[in-house]
Design a protein around this motif. Structure first.
Motif, short mmCIF file in Angstrom:
data_model
loop_
_atom_site.label_atom_id
_atom_site.label_comp_id
_atom_site.label_asym_id
_atom_site.label_seq_id
_atom_site.Cartn_x
_atom_site.Cartn_y
_atom_site.Cartn_z
N ARG A 10 0.86 -1.17 0.00
CA ARG A 10 0.00 0.00 0.00
C ARG A 10 0.90 1.23 0.00
N CYS A 23 -3.18 -8.51 5.36
CA CYS A 23 -4.59 -8.14 5.34
C CYS A 23 -5.48 -9.37 5.51
N VAL A 86 -11.29 7.78 5.97
CA VAL A 86 -12.09 7.93 4.75
C VAL A 86 -13.55 7.81 5.16
N ARG A 92 -18.64 3.80 1.98
CA ARG A 92 -17.38 3.28 2.51
C ARG A 92 -16.86 4.14 3.64
N VAL A 94 -13.13 4.11 6.26
CA VAL A 94 -11.87 3.48 6.66
C VAL A 94 -11.48 4.10 7.99
N LEU A 105 -5.91 -0.99 10.11
CA LEU A 105 -6.84 -0.24 9.29
C LEU A 105 -8.08 -1.10 9.08
N ASP A 107 -11.47 -1.30 6.95
CA ASP A 107 -12.11 -0.77 5.74
C ASP A 107 -13.44 -1.48 5.58
N ALA A 109 -16.92 -1.41 3.25
CA ALA A 109 -17.55 -0.87 2.04
C ALA A 109 -18.83 -1.65 1.76
N ARG A 120 -18.02 -5.44 2.18
CA ARG A 120 -16.61 -5.82 2.11
C ARG A 120 -15.96 -5.38 3.41
N ARG A 122 -12.45 -5.46 5.57
CA ARG A 122 -11.02 -5.66 5.37
C ARG A 122 -10.24 -5.07 6.54
N GLU A 124 -6.17 -4.43 7.80
CA GLU A 124 -4.77 -4.40 7.37
C GLU A 124 -3.90 -3.95 8.52
#
Length: 172
Positions: A10, A23, A86, A92, A94, A105, A107, A109, A120, A122, A124
């Motif tokens: 990333r 992740c 975000v 979404r 984050v 992190l 995330d 979405a 989704r 996720r 990380e």
């Protein structure tokens, strides 16, 4: 439910260097409208109901769910600083969680139309460059992700927001 364990690169927005990340990612098919799922998840006080070992959340002024907003997430044995990185309304968000084990992190979405959606999920975390520590990080992230995703599904099923939305749409 599709689960993915990966290692990815990333690139940080503020620097030109890249960080290797572990992740944990999965996609959940949910029998709820995407707007309802996102509305439930954007209320970050709900994080306490599904994040492993979370006990309470204390927003730092001015609030939550705008980029840059922060909170302290009280865990069983420590605190974690949470920051919104975000936020795209209805789609979404984050979050960065400064956990005692390291930065994570999160995330989330949401996509879909009608009475069903996909979420989704996720997680990380930066990779260590020690083989033993890297294995422990990967196992920790996998366990954390599986527990958080399962608890999130339970929370969504029992959430008043989902029940009210189902009643308003005429389905149960």
């Amino acid at each position: 439910m599709d689960t993915v364990f990966c290692t990815c690169a990333r690139t940080a927005r503020t620097t030109t260097s890249s960080m290797d990340m572990h992740c944990f990612a999965l996609t959940l098919a949910l029998p709820y409208a995407s707007e309802n799922v996102f509305d439930c998840l954007r209320d970050l006080s709900c994080l306490v109901h599904w994040w492993p070992h979370a006990q309470s959340m204390h927003p730092l002024p001015p609030g939550l769910c705008n980029v840059g907003d922060m909170a302290v997430l009280r865990l069983r044995h420590s605190d974690a600083l949470l920051r919104v990185l975000v936020f795209k309304p209805g789609k979404r968000m984050v979050l960065a969680l400064g956990l005692p084990q390291g930065l994570v992190l999160l995330d989330l979405a949401v996509s879909g139309t009608g009475a069903a959606c996909e979420l989704r999920f996720r997680l990380e975390t930066p990779r260590s460059h020690s083989p033993l520590r890297e294995l422990r990080q990967w196992l920790w992230l996998r366990t954390l992700g599986a527990r958080a995703a399962a608890a999130m599904q339970r929370h969504l099923r029992s959430s008043d927001r989902m029940v009210v939305a189902a009643l308003n749409s005429g389905t149960t």
